[in-house]
Motif scaffolding. Structure first.
Motif, PDB file in Angstrom:
ATOM      1  N   ARG A   1      -9.768   9.801  -3.700  1.00  0.00           N
ATOM      2  CA  ARG A   1      -9.551   8.694  -4.634  1.00  0.00           C
ATOM      3  C   ARG A   1      -8.636   9.142  -5.777  1.00  0.00           C
ATOM      4  O   ARG A   1      -7.737   8.410  -6.197  1.00  0.00           O
ATOM      5  CB  ARG A   1     -10.884   8.196  -5.179  1.00  0.00           C
ATOM      6  CG  ARG A   1     -10.742   7.103  -6.227  1.00  0.00           C
ATOM      7  CD  ARG A   1     -12.071   6.527  -6.632  1.00  0.00           C
ATOM      8  NE  ARG A   1     -12.678   5.767  -5.560  1.00  0.00           N
ATOM      9  CZ  ARG A   1     -12.356   4.504  -5.263  1.00  0.00           C
ATOM     10  NH1 ARG A   1     -11.442   3.873  -5.967  1.00  0.00           N
ATOM     11  NH2 ARG A   1     -12.955   3.874  -4.274  1.00  0.00           N
ATOM     12  N   ALA A   2      -8.841  10.351  -6.274  1.00  0.00           N
ATOM     13  CA  ALA A   2      -8.037  10.865  -7.386  1.00  0.00           C
ATOM     14  C   ALA A   2      -6.555  10.938  -7.002  1.00  0.00           C
ATOM     15  O   ALA A   2      -5.689  10.593  -7.811  1.00  0.00           O
ATOM     16  CB  ALA A   2      -8.540  12.233  -7.829  1.00  0.00           C
ATOM     17  N   GLU A   3      -6.256  11.386  -5.794  1.00  0.00           N
ATOM     18  CA  GLU A   3      -4.864  11.429  -5.342  1.00  0.00           C
ATOM     19  C   GLU A   3      -4.275  10.019  -5.290  1.00  0.00           C
ATOM     20  O   GLU A   3      -3.134   9.808  -5.696  1.00  0.00           O
ATOM     21  CB  GLU A   3      -4.762  12.077  -3.968  1.00  0.00           C
ATOM     22  CG  GLU A   3      -4.960  13.576  -3.978  1.00  0.00           C
ATOM     23  CD  GLU A   3      -4.884  14.182  -2.589  1.00  0.00           C
ATOM     24  OE1 GLU A   3      -4.716  13.436  -1.592  1.00  0.00           O
ATOM     25  OE2 GLU A   3      -4.992  15.409  -2.492  1.00  0.00           O
ATOM     26  N   ALA A   4      -5.033   9.081  -4.792  1.00  0.00           N
ATOM     27  CA  ALA A   4      -4.558   7.694  -4.709  1.00  0.00           C
ATOM     28  C   ALA A   4      -4.316   7.116  -6.094  1.00  0.00           C
ATOM     29  O   ALA A   4      -3.339   6.391  -6.314  1.00  0.00           O
ATOM     30  CB  ALA A   4      -5.555   6.837  -3.935  1.00  0.00           C
ATOM     31  N   GLU A   5      -5.187   7.439  -7.035  1.00  0.00           N
ATOM     32  CA  GLU A   5      -5.026   6.935  -8.408  1.00  0.00           C
ATOM     33  C   GLU A   5      -3.747   7.445  -9.053  1.00  0.00           C
ATOM     34  O   GLU A   5      -3.196   6.792  -9.937  1.00  0.00           O
ATOM     35  CB  GLU A   5      -6.230   7.333  -9.253  1.00  0.00           C
ATOM     36  CG  GLU A   5      -7.494   6.589  -8.880  1.00  0.00           C
ATOM     37  CD  GLU A   5      -8.747   7.126  -9.537  1.00  0.00           C
ATOM     38  OE1 GLU A   5      -8.724   8.269 -10.057  1.00  0.00           O
ATOM     39  OE2 GLU A   5      -9.766   6.413  -9.519  1.00  0.00           O
ATOM     40  N   GLN A   6      -3.258   8.590  -8.614  1.00  0.00           N
ATOM     41  CA  GLN A   6      -2.039   9.184  -9.174  1.00  0.00           C
ATOM     42  C   GLN A   6      -0.785   8.852  -8.359  1.00  0.00           C
ATOM     43  O   GLN A   6       0.273   9.435  -8.571  1.00  0.00           O
ATOM     44  CB  GLN A   6      -2.207  10.704  -9.259  1.00  0.00           C
ATOM     45  CG  GLN A   6      -3.254  11.135 -10.262  1.00  0.00           C
ATOM     46  CD  GLN A   6      -2.882  10.719 -11.670  1.00  0.00           C
ATOM     47  OE1 GLN A   6      -1.772  10.991 -12.129  1.00  0.00           O
ATOM     48  NE2 GLN A   6      -3.786  10.039 -12.348  1.00  0.00           N
TER      49      GLN A   6
ATOM     50  N   LEU B   1       0.809  -1.216   0.000  1.00  0.00           N
ATOM     51  CA  LEU B   1       0.000   0.000   0.000  1.00  0.00           C
ATOM     52  C   LEU B   1       0.842   1.264   0.000  1.00  0.00           C
ATOM     53  O   LEU B   1       1.876   1.339   0.660  1.00  0.00           O
ATOM     54  CB  LEU B   1      -0.925   0.026   1.229  1.00  0.00           C
ATOM     55  CG  LEU B   1      -1.976  -1.066   1.293  1.00  0.00           C
ATOM     56  CD1 LEU B   1      -2.791  -0.916   2.568  1.00  0.00           C
ATOM     57  CD2 LEU B   1      -2.878  -1.033   0.071  1.00  0.00           C
ATOM     58  N   MET B   2       0.382   2.245  -0.749  1.00  0.00           N
ATOM     59  CA  MET B   2       0.934   3.597  -0.722  1.00  0.00           C
ATOM     60  C   MET B   2      -0.183   4.502  -0.210  1.00  0.00           C
ATOM     61  O   MET B   2      -1.321   4.386  -0.637  1.00  0.00           O
ATOM     62  CB  MET B   2       1.355   4.045  -2.125  1.00  0.00           C
ATOM     63  CG  MET B   2       2.502   3.269  -2.701  1.00  0.00           C
ATOM     64  SD  MET B   2       2.855   3.721  -4.421  1.00  0.00           S
ATOM     65  CE  MET B   2       3.504   5.373  -4.216  1.00  0.00           C
ATOM     66  N   GLY B   3       0.170   5.413   0.666  1.00  0.00           N
ATOM     67  CA  GLY B   3      -0.839   6.324   1.183  1.00  0.00           C
ATOM     68  C   GLY B   3      -0.630   6.555   2.653  1.00  0.00           C
ATOM     69  O   GLY B   3       0.398   6.181   3.207  1.00  0.00           O
ATOM     70  N   PRO B   4      -1.559   7.151   3.283  1.00  0.00           N
ATOM     71  CA  PRO B   4      -2.933   7.417   2.836  1.00  0.00           C
ATOM     72  C   PRO B   4      -3.031   8.688   2.004  1.00  0.00           C
ATOM     73  O   PRO B   4      -2.178   9.574   2.084  1.00  0.00           O
ATOM     74  CB  PRO B   4      -3.706   7.577   4.144  1.00  0.00           C
ATOM     75  CG  PRO B   4      -2.699   8.190   5.061  1.00  0.00           C
ATOM     76  CD  PRO B   4      -1.377   7.559   4.681  1.00  0.00           C
ATOM     77  N   TYR B   5      -4.083   8.757   1.232  1.00  0.00           N
ATOM     78  CA  TYR B   5      -4.414   9.930   0.422  1.00  0.00           C
ATOM     79  C   TYR B   5      -5.793  10.422   0.845  1.00  0.00           C
ATOM     80  O   TYR B   5      -6.622   9.658   1.307  1.00  0.00           O
ATOM     81  CB  TYR B   5      -4.409   9.572  -1.067  1.00  0.00           C
ATOM     82  CG  TYR B   5      -3.054   9.114  -1.527  1.00  0.00           C
ATOM     83  CD1 TYR B   5      -2.085  10.030  -1.885  1.00  0.00           C
ATOM     84  CD2 TYR B   5      -2.738   7.765  -1.572  1.00  0.00           C
ATOM     85  CE1 TYR B   5      -0.819   9.610  -2.280  1.00  0.00           C
ATOM     86  CE2 TYR B   5      -1.485   7.334  -1.971  1.00  0.00           C
ATOM     87  CZ  TYR B   5      -0.535   8.261  -2.324  1.00  0.00           C
ATOM     88  OH  TYR B   5       0.705   7.852  -2.711  1.00  0.00           O
ATOM     89  N   ARG B   6      -6.020  11.715   0.662  1.00  0.00           N
ATOM     90  CA  ARG B   6      -7.296  12.312   1.065  1.00  0.00           C
ATOM     91  C   ARG B   6      -8.422  12.008   0.095  1.00  0.00           C
ATOM     92  O   ARG B   6      -9.581  11.967   0.486  1.00  0.00           O
ATOM     93  CB  ARG B   6      -7.154  13.824   1.208  1.00  0.00           C
ATOM     94  CG  ARG B   6      -6.285  14.241   2.386  1.00  0.00           C
ATOM     95  CD  ARG B   6      -6.133  15.723   2.446  1.00  0.00           C
ATOM     96  NE  ARG B   6      -5.342  16.121   1.275  1.00  0.00           N
ATOM     97  CZ  ARG B   6      -5.326  17.314   0.740  1.00  0.00           C
ATOM     98  NH1 ARG B   6      -6.054  18.266   1.224  1.00  0.00           N
ATOM     99  NH2 ARG B   6      -4.580  17.561  -0.305  1.00  0.00           N
TER     100      ARG B   6
END
Length: 61
Positions: free
Chosen positions: A34-39, A27-32
Motif C-alpha cells: 500500500r505504501a508503494e502505491a501511495e507514493q 490505474l498505476m501499478g501494480p505495487y507490492r
C-alpha cells in the motif's frame, strides 16, 4: 491479507485499491505494498525528471 495481493493507485480518485477495480485508464501499478502505491505519483514525477535530465545531457553533448 494475502501476500500475493497487488495494490493500484487510482489517478482519478487518488485512492489506493487492492486488486484492479477501476478502469485500467485510471490505474498505476501494480505495487507490492500500500505504501508503494501511495507514493506512485511522487515516484513517477521523480523518474520523469530524471529522464528529462538525461535527455538534456544527451542533447548537450
Amino acid at each position: 491479507m494475502s501476500t500475493d495481493e497487488q495494490y493500484w493507485y487510482n489517478t482519478e480518485t487518488g485512492a489506493v485499491e487492492v486488486g484492479h477495480r477501476s478502469s485500467w485508464t485510471h490505474l498505476m501499478g501494480p505495487y507490492r505494498t500500500r505504501a508503494e502505491a501511495e507514493q506512485a505519483l511522487v515516484r513517477a514525477k521523480s523518474r520523469t525528471e530524471s529522464w528529462e535530465k538525461d535527455d538534456e545531457d544527451w542533447r548537450n553533448k
